[in-house]
Design an enzyme around this catalytic site. Structure first.
Site, PDB file in Angstrom:
ATOM      1  N   SER A 136     -23.629 -31.750  63.741  1.00 51.90           N
ATOM      2  CA  SER A 136     -22.503 -31.091  64.580  1.00 51.90           C
ATOM      3  C   SER A 136     -21.568 -30.220  63.909  1.00 51.90           C
ATOM      4  O   SER A 136     -20.891 -30.452  63.049  1.00 51.90           O
ATOM      5  CB  SER A 136     -21.925 -32.165  65.255  1.00 51.90           C
ATOM      6  OG  SER A 136     -22.553 -33.183  65.785  1.00 51.90           O
ATOM      7  N   ARG A 174     -14.425 -39.478  63.000  1.00 49.21           N
ATOM      8  CA  ARG A 174     -14.488 -38.158  62.113  1.00 49.21           C
ATOM      9  C   ARG A 174     -13.213 -38.238  61.399  1.00 49.21           C
ATOM     10  O   ARG A 174     -12.945 -36.758  60.944  1.00 49.21           O
ATOM     11  CB  ARG A 174     -15.011 -36.972  62.842  1.00 49.21           C
ATOM     12  CG  ARG A 174     -16.154 -36.993  63.534  1.00 49.21           C
ATOM     13  CD  ARG A 174     -17.439 -37.193  62.626  1.00 49.21           C
ATOM     14  NE  ARG A 174     -18.829 -36.935  63.190  1.00 49.21           N
ATOM     15  CZ  ARG A 174     -19.485 -38.178  63.678  1.00 49.21           C
ATOM     16  NH1 ARG A 174     -19.065 -39.208  63.791  1.00 49.21           N
ATOM     17  NH2 ARG A 174     -20.740 -37.822  64.432  1.00 49.21           N
ATOM     18  N   GLU A 195     -16.168 -29.500  62.363  1.00 48.71           N
ATOM     19  CA  GLU A 195     -16.241 -30.524  61.776  1.00 48.71           C
ATOM     20  C   GLU A 195     -16.453 -30.350  60.284  1.00 48.71           C
ATOM     21  O   GLU A 195     -15.912 -31.317  59.324  1.00 48.71           O
ATOM     22  CB  GLU A 195     -17.395 -31.394  62.493  1.00 48.71           C
ATOM     23  CG  GLU A 195     -17.391 -33.127  62.340  1.00 48.71           C
ATOM     24  CD  GLU A 195     -18.680 -33.234  61.727  1.00 48.71           C
ATOM     25  OE1 GLU A 195     -19.453 -33.093  60.860  1.00 48.71           O
ATOM     26  OE2 GLU A 195     -19.276 -34.244  62.504  1.00 48.71           O
TER      27      GLU A 195
HETATM   28  P1  FAD Z   1     -20.701 -33.382  51.397  1.00 51.01           P
HETATM   29  O1  FAD Z   1     -21.081 -32.305  52.431  1.00 51.01           O
HETATM   30  O2  FAD Z   1     -21.174 -32.935  49.869  1.00 51.01           O
HETATM   31  O3  FAD Z   1     -19.186 -33.125  51.169  1.00 51.01           O
HETATM   32  C1  FAD Z   1     -18.386 -33.409  52.395  1.00 51.01           C
HETATM   33  C2  FAD Z   1     -16.825 -33.467  51.810  1.00 51.01           C
HETATM   34  O4  FAD Z   1     -16.663 -34.647  51.475  1.00 51.01           O
HETATM   35  C3  FAD Z   1     -16.469 -32.429  51.124  1.00 51.01           C
HETATM   36  O5  FAD Z   1     -15.165 -32.080  51.364  1.00 51.01           O
HETATM   37  C4  FAD Z   1     -16.613 -33.267  49.760  1.00 51.01           C
HETATM   38  O6  FAD Z   1     -15.523 -32.431  48.781  1.00 51.01           O
HETATM   39  C5  FAD Z   1     -16.088 -34.325  50.090  1.00 51.01           C
HETATM   40  N1  FAD Z   1     -16.792 -35.515  49.198  1.00 51.01           N
HETATM   41  C6  FAD Z   1     -18.188 -35.593  49.172  1.00 51.01           C
HETATM   42  N2  FAD Z   1     -18.315 -36.862  48.157  1.00 51.01           N
HETATM   43  C7  FAD Z   1     -17.076 -37.132  47.636  1.00 51.01           C
HETATM   44  C8  FAD Z   1     -16.622 -37.959  46.705  1.00 51.01           C
HETATM   45  N3  FAD Z   1     -17.274 -38.819  46.057  1.00 51.01           N
HETATM   46  N4  FAD Z   1     -15.272 -38.109  46.439  1.00 51.01           N
HETATM   47  C9  FAD Z   1     -14.281 -37.200  47.065  1.00 51.01           C
HETATM   48  N5  FAD Z   1     -14.855 -36.352  48.035  1.00 51.01           N
HETATM   49  C10 FAD Z   1     -16.209 -36.363  48.209  1.00 51.01           C
HETATM   50  N6  FAD Z   1     -22.195 -36.918  59.998  1.00 51.01           N
HETATM   51  C11 FAD Z   1     -21.911 -38.199  60.872  1.00 51.01           C
HETATM   52  O7  FAD Z   1     -20.691 -38.778  60.833  1.00 51.01           O
HETATM   53  N7  FAD Z   1     -22.699 -38.694  61.934  1.00 51.01           N
HETATM   54  C12 FAD Z   1     -23.936 -38.032  62.159  1.00 51.01           C
HETATM   55  O8  FAD Z   1     -24.996 -38.622  62.770  1.00 51.01           O
HETATM   56  C13 FAD Z   1     -24.263 -36.899  61.145  1.00 51.01           C
HETATM   57  N8  FAD Z   1     -25.614 -36.204  61.299  1.00 51.01           N
HETATM   58  C14 FAD Z   1     -25.978 -35.348  60.691  1.00 51.01           C
HETATM   59  C15 FAD Z   1     -27.298 -34.537  60.906  1.00 51.01           C
HETATM   60  C16 FAD Z   1     -27.275 -33.469  60.169  1.00 51.01           C
HETATM   61  C17 FAD Z   1     -28.821 -32.847  60.323  1.00 51.01           C
HETATM   62  C18 FAD Z   1     -26.622 -32.962  59.194  1.00 51.01           C
HETATM   63  C19 FAD Z   1     -26.961 -31.819  58.246  1.00 51.01           C
HETATM   64  C20 FAD Z   1     -25.400 -33.782  58.955  1.00 51.01           C
HETATM   65  C21 FAD Z   1     -24.903 -34.671  59.722  1.00 51.01           C
HETATM   66  N9  FAD Z   1     -23.683 -35.349  59.422  1.00 51.01           N
HETATM   67  C22 FAD Z   1     -23.241 -36.578  60.176  1.00 51.01           C
HETATM   68  C23 FAD Z   1     -22.812 -34.846  58.575  1.00 51.01           C
HETATM   69  C24 FAD Z   1     -22.888 -35.518  56.986  1.00 51.01           C
HETATM   70  O9  FAD Z   1     -24.310 -35.999  56.976  1.00 51.01           O
HETATM   71  C25 FAD Z   1     -21.941 -36.295  56.763  1.00 51.01           C
HETATM   72  O10 FAD Z   1     -20.546 -35.982  56.678  1.00 51.01           O
HETATM   73  C26 FAD Z   1     -22.191 -36.937  55.247  1.00 51.01           C
HETATM   74  O11 FAD Z   1     -21.253 -37.920  54.870  1.00 51.01           O
HETATM   75  C27 FAD Z   1     -22.101 -35.680  54.262  1.00 51.01           C
HETATM   76  O12 FAD Z   1     -22.303 -36.285  53.012  1.00 51.01           O
HETATM   77  P2  FAD Z   1     -22.447 -35.151  51.797  1.00 51.01           P
HETATM   78  O13 FAD Z   1     -22.791 -36.120  50.533  1.00 51.01           O
HETATM   79  O14 FAD Z   1     -23.376 -34.265  52.240  1.00 51.01           O
HETATM   80  O15 FAD Z   1     -21.178 -34.509  51.740  1.00 51.01           O
HETATM   81  N1  EPU Z   2     -25.579 -32.069  75.403  1.00 51.53           N
HETATM   82  C1  EPU Z   2     -25.512 -30.774  76.268  1.00 51.53           C
HETATM   83  N2  EPU Z   2     -26.354 -29.764  75.490  1.00 51.53           N
HETATM   84  C2  EPU Z   2     -27.180 -29.998  74.398  1.00 51.53           C
HETATM   85  C3  EPU Z   2     -26.857 -31.337  73.566  1.00 51.53           C
HETATM   86  C4  EPU Z   2     -26.101 -32.381  74.200  1.00 51.53           C
HETATM   87  O1  EPU Z   2     -25.086 -30.760  77.102  1.00 51.53           O
HETATM   88  O2  EPU Z   2     -27.627 -29.161  73.760  1.00 51.53           O
HETATM   89  C5  EPU Z   2     -24.893 -33.265  75.977  1.00 51.53           C
HETATM   90  C6  EPU Z   2     -25.638 -34.289  76.688  1.00 51.53           C
HETATM   91  O3  EPU Z   2     -24.714 -34.405  78.051  1.00 51.53           O
HETATM   92  C7  EPU Z   2     -25.607 -35.355  75.683  1.00 51.53           C
HETATM   93  C8  EPU Z   2     -24.368 -35.160  75.063  1.00 51.53           C
HETATM   94  O4  EPU Z   2     -24.085 -33.726  75.118  1.00 51.53           O
HETATM   95  O5  EPU Z   2     -25.653 -36.540  76.670  1.00 51.53           O
HETATM   96  C9  EPU Z   2     -24.127 -35.957  73.563  1.00 51.53           C
HETATM   97  O6  EPU Z   2     -25.234 -35.499  72.774  1.00 51.53           O
HETATM   98  P1  EPU Z   2     -25.791 -36.160  71.644  1.00 51.53           P
HETATM   99  O7  EPU Z   2     -25.943 -37.563  71.963  1.00 51.53           O
HETATM  100  O8  EPU Z   2     -26.903 -35.604  70.834  1.00 51.53           O
HETATM  101  O9  EPU Z   2     -24.236 -36.537  70.843  1.00 51.53           O
HETATM  102  P2  EPU Z   2     -23.275 -35.452  70.359  1.00 51.53           P
HETATM  103  O10 EPU Z   2     -22.055 -35.895  70.779  1.00 51.53           O
HETATM  104  O11 EPU Z   2     -23.615 -34.123  70.312  1.00 51.53           O
HETATM  105  C10 EPU Z   2     -22.411 -37.123  68.393  1.00 51.53           C
HETATM  106  C11 EPU Z   2     -22.114 -37.000  67.038  1.00 51.53           C
HETATM  107  C12 EPU Z   2     -23.474 -36.833  66.300  1.00 51.53           C
HETATM  108  C13 EPU Z   2     -24.004 -38.134  66.386  1.00 51.53           C
HETATM  109  C14 EPU Z   2     -24.488 -38.345  67.877  1.00 51.53           C
HETATM  110  C15 EPU Z   2     -25.125 -39.796  67.896  1.00 51.53           C
HETATM  111  C16 EPU Z   2     -20.180 -35.692  66.805  1.00 51.53           C
HETATM  112  C17 EPU Z   2     -19.430 -34.420  66.688  1.00 51.53           C
HETATM  113  N3  EPU Z   2     -21.274 -35.560  66.636  1.00 51.53           N
HETATM  114  O12 EPU Z   2     -23.370 -35.785  68.687  1.00 51.53           O
HETATM  115  O13 EPU Z   2     -23.117 -36.478  64.615  1.00 51.53           O
HETATM  116  O14 EPU Z   2     -25.389 -38.294  65.456  1.00 51.53           O
HETATM  117  O15 EPU Z   2     -23.127 -38.141  68.494  1.00 51.53           O
HETATM  118  O16 EPU Z   2     -24.033 -40.808  68.000  1.00 51.53           O
HETATM  119  O17 EPU Z   2     -19.537 -36.695  67.053  1.00 51.53           O
HETATM  120  C18 EPU Z   2     -22.794 -35.277  63.010  1.00 51.53           C
HETATM  121  O18 EPU Z   2     -21.598 -35.593  62.900  1.00 51.53           O
HETATM  122  O19 EPU Z   2     -23.058 -33.816  62.218  1.00 51.53           O
HETATM  123  C19 EPU Z   2     -23.747 -35.435  64.089  1.00 51.53           C
HETATM  124  C20 EPU Z   2     -25.064 -35.326  64.137  1.00 51.53           C
END
Ligand code: FAD
Ligand code: EPU
Length: 343
Positions: free
Chosen positions: A239, A165, A335
């Site tokens: 997250s 991240r 995050e």
């Molecule tokens: P924005 O929210 O629009 O921007 C995020 C940041 O990047 C801001 O600081 C913005 O200024 C900058 N930025 C955006 N575009 C540009 C550009 N072209 N040039 C310079 N700066 C830029 N993230 C994960 O890593 N793994 C996950 O599994 C994951 N799951 C998610 C699930 C949900 C339900 C949600 C809502 C979010 C999740 N995220 C996850 C976070 C998010 O999806 C990612 O960080 C994604 O890359 C953000 O893209 P965005 O276009 O929405 O960025």
């Molecule tokens: N858990 C709990 N309570 C809960 C949920 C989860 O105790 O309510 C524990 C469980 O032990 C579970 C562990 O947390 O096994 C991990 O949970 P999960 O697999 O859902 O993953 P996470 O660590 O919460 C991370 C990323 C996600 C990504 C998933 C899958 C971060 C901050 N988040 O979540 O990214 O999708 O792993 O790889 O690293 C995001 O960045 O927005 C995001 C969703």
């Protein structure tokens, strides 16, 4: 031509549906508009705030900036070798449809990153990752314009300093670049990464010992739909905190004190702890504070029920972080990027 609007409400431009506004707003769908937007901001002495889908931002109040929403699109094939293809993808391209498209072409490498909201251009900012794969596995280069003077530049992947991240775009180059395109190297022969426990369990439960990349994509989509709330129905930013990574001795000491605390060893010997577990252990799962709450099924996701404001969400985040610090002596790090208030 670019069309800059004044005092624009941003509620529809962030997945937390927070009621912020921008002093100036422009949506740019072609590359030629990007330097023009930077020039406009310089002329009007406003900082530039790039925005993709707004799925990783917390917007608090009025943003004294030109909010530049990228909706450029397009994929160019730069090179094809016997086992790989090199693609240049426009920054405004939506991530998940792009991943689906790569699989339809027979390219693999991104299937574990299915269903992550957002744009291609935002992906390097935090080195998006899920289910055992990070963008760093296939990133070759990032193309950008320097906000200060519009100069075009290219960073090789190793110069992006991608980590968990994390990237150079959150540090030395924070707010300095507008990413315009990303080069990705994908495999043209099927290979999969299925070691991530939740993914392996799902595949095994469906009798998929040796899945195709498409089957991995389908599994990741199914797991994510079951675990994470859809922002269209329950506004959220995924997250809300990073998972803390501790020295092994500190993690072991905590695991000895707190039965059942999971720990995931990293390549560098440190151990990643699930922030969700720490938050749940502190009793926050499902807890509500006015119009904002911790999700009932995933303690790492904060939800805005609709009328919540950024300040309320951050107050809840601070309350959670303070309790986790008291209980485990761990400082949680938010995050998403916070704009308009101190995190
Ligand atoms: P924005 O929210 O629009 O921007 C995020 C940041 O990047 C801001 O600081 C913005 O200024 C900058 N930025 C955006 N575009 C540009 C550009 N072209 N040039 C310079 N700066 C830029 N993230 C994960 O890593 N793994 C996950 O599994 C994951 N799951 C998610 C699930 C949900 C339900 C949600 C809502 C979010 C999740 N995220 C996850 C976070 C998010 O999806 C990612 O960080 C994604 O890359 C953000 O893209 P965005 O276009 O929405 O960025
Ligand atoms: N858990 C709990 N309570 C809960 C949920 C989860 O105790 O309510 C524990 C469980 O032990 C579970 C562990 O947390 O096994 C991990 O949970 P999960 O697999 O859902 O993953 P996470 O660590 O919460 C991370 C990323 C996600 C990504 C998933 C899958 C971060 C901050 N988040 O979540 O990214 O999708 O792993 O790889 O690293 C995001 O960045 O927005 C995001 C969703």
């Amino acid at each position: 031509m670019i069309e800059v609007r004044r005092d624009v409400s941003l509620g529809h431009y962030n997945t937390l549906a927070l009621p912020a506004s921008a002093a100036a707003f422009v949506e740019v769908s072609d590359d030629a508009g990007l330097p023009r937007a930077l020039e406009w901001a310089a002329q009007h002495e406003l900082p530039v705030l790039p925005l993709g889908e707004g799925s990783n931002v917390v917007l608090v109040g009025e943003q004294q900036a030109l909010l530049l929403r990228l909706s450029t699109s397009g994929v160019e094939e730069l090179e094809r070798g016997p086992e790989h293809v090199l693609l240049r993808v426009a920054a405004g391209q939506r991530w998940h449809p792009f991943v689906a498209w790569t699989l339809a072409q027979g390219f693999c490498g991104l299937e574990n990153l299915a269903l992550i909201p957002g744009t291609v251009g935002a992906a390097p900012i935090q080195n998006i990752g899920a289910y055992g794969v990070e963008l760093s596995h296939c990133l070759v280069a990032v193309h950008a314009l320097r906000v200060a003077d519009g100069a075009a530049l290219t960073l090789a992947a190793q110069d992006c300093r991608l980590g968990y991240r994390d990237s150079v775009f959150k540090h030395e180059l924070c707010d300095q670049l507008l990413i315009t395109a990303v080069d990705l190297r994908l495999a043209t022969r099927a290979q999969t990464h299925t070691a991530y426990p939740a993914l392996r369990d799902h595949l095994d439960a469906h009798g998929l010992g040796e899945p195709t990349p498409q089957q991995v994509f389908d599994a990741v989509v199914a797991i994510r739909r079951a675990r994470l709330p859809d922002p269209a129905r329950e506004p959220n930013a995924g997250s809300f905190f990073k998972n803390p990574v501790l020295e092994a001795a500190q993690a072991q000491a905590l695991q000895a004190r707190f039965a059942g605390l999971p720990g995931y060893p990293q390549d560098d010997g440190r151990v990643k702890l699930p922030a969700a577990w720490l938050i749940e252990h502190c009793g926050f799962k499902g807890r509500r504070r006015g119009a904002v709450r911790v999700h009932r099924e995933h303690a790492l996701v904060l939800v805005n029920d609709g009328a919540g404001r950024g300040e309320e969400l951050l107050a809840l985040a601070r309350e959670i972080a303070a309790q986790v610090a008291d209980t485990f002596a761990i400082e949680l790090e938010i995050e998403p990027r916070v704009y308009g208030a101190a995190a």
